[in-house]
Motif scaffolding. Structure first.
Motif, PDB file in Angstrom:
ATOM      1  N   LEU A  96       0.851  -1.180   0.000  1.00 49.68           N
ATOM      2  CA  LEU A  96       0.000   0.000   0.000  1.00 49.68           C
ATOM      3  C   LEU A  96       0.889   1.233   0.000  1.00 49.68           C
ATOM      4  O   LEU A  96       1.799   1.348   0.820  1.00 49.68           O
ATOM      5  CB  LEU A  96      -0.881  -0.015   1.254  1.00 49.68           C
ATOM      6  N   TYR A  97       0.697   2.138  -0.950  1.00 47.57           N
ATOM      7  CA  TYR A  97       1.472   3.365  -1.010  1.00 47.57           C
ATOM      8  C   TYR A  97       0.526   4.523  -1.276  1.00 47.57           C
ATOM      9  O   TYR A  97      -0.161   4.562  -2.295  1.00 47.57           O
ATOM     10  CB  TYR A  97       2.537   3.277  -2.114  1.00 47.57           C
ATOM     11  N   ARG A  98       0.441   5.452  -0.345  1.00 45.72           N
ATOM     12  CA  ARG A  98      -0.445   6.614  -0.442  1.00 45.72           C
ATOM     13  C   ARG A  98      -1.872   6.216  -0.785  1.00 45.72           C
ATOM     14  O   ARG A  98      -2.511   6.787  -1.664  1.00 45.72           O
ATOM     15  CB  ARG A  98       0.087   7.615  -1.457  1.00 45.72           C
ATOM     16  N   GLY A  99      -2.319   5.158  -0.144  1.00 45.80           N
ATOM     17  CA  GLY A  99      -3.695   4.726  -0.304  1.00 45.80           C
ATOM     18  C   GLY A  99      -3.952   3.856  -1.520  1.00 45.80           C
ATOM     19  O   GLY A  99      -5.059   3.369  -1.710  1.00 45.80           O
ATOM     20  N   ALA A 100      -2.956   3.668  -2.355  1.00 48.22           N
ATOM     21  CA  ALA A 100      -3.130   2.840  -3.547  1.00 48.22           C
ATOM     22  C   ALA A 100      -2.395   1.513  -3.356  1.00 48.22           C
ATOM     23  O   ALA A 100      -1.266   1.475  -2.890  1.00 48.22           O
ATOM     24  CB  ALA A 100      -2.576   3.556  -4.776  1.00 48.22           C
ATOM     25  N   GLU A 101      -3.078   0.451  -3.722  1.00 48.30           N
ATOM     26  CA  GLU A 101      -2.477  -0.874  -3.610  1.00 48.30           C
ATOM     27  C   GLU A 101      -1.800  -1.234  -4.926  1.00 48.30           C
ATOM     28  O   GLU A 101      -2.346  -0.995  -5.997  1.00 48.30           O
ATOM     29  CB  GLU A 101      -3.572  -1.899  -3.283  1.00 48.30           C
TER      30      GLU A 101
END
Length: 112
Positions: free
Chosen positions: A45-50
């Protein structure tokens, strides 16, 4: 002569290097590589994006040894690199036809 190539988890590099030194094998090359096998990869998960991480960081060790030392070398790497979890890596053994030490011109067994 044989070339032993091992793909291991990065945090196991020092353990493997020390274990090989203890049995008298001191020359090796280590390269940071990325890859996957059965382990596949994982999602992060990075800045809310998977997103999917397909290639995982590994270390590739290359060691050239005499045929007499191959089994000890493989066994030492296996024991030092094993965590018991998926992704521990693989070891490949292949024949080496010739070795030349550039500085002195020594060849084959003398050059290892």
């Amino acid at each position: 002569m044989k070339k032993v190539e091992a793909i291991i988890k990065p945090f196991k590099l020092d353990d493997v290097r020390e274990a090989l030194s203890e049995i008298g094998i001191t020359g090796m090359t280590a390269t940071e590589v990325k890859g996957f096998g059965r382990q596949k990869g994982h999602t992060e998960l990075y800045r809310g994006a998977e997103y999917v991480v397909d290639f995982l960081p590994k270390v590739k060790l290359e060691v050239v040894v005499s045929e007499d030392d191959v089994e000890r070398c493989v066994e030492t790497i296996t024991n030092a690199a094993r965590t018991g979890k998926i992704g521990d890596g693989k070891i490949f053994v292949s024949a080496v036809e010739r070795v030349v030490r550039i500085r002195t011109g020594e060849t084959d067994r003398d050059a290892i």
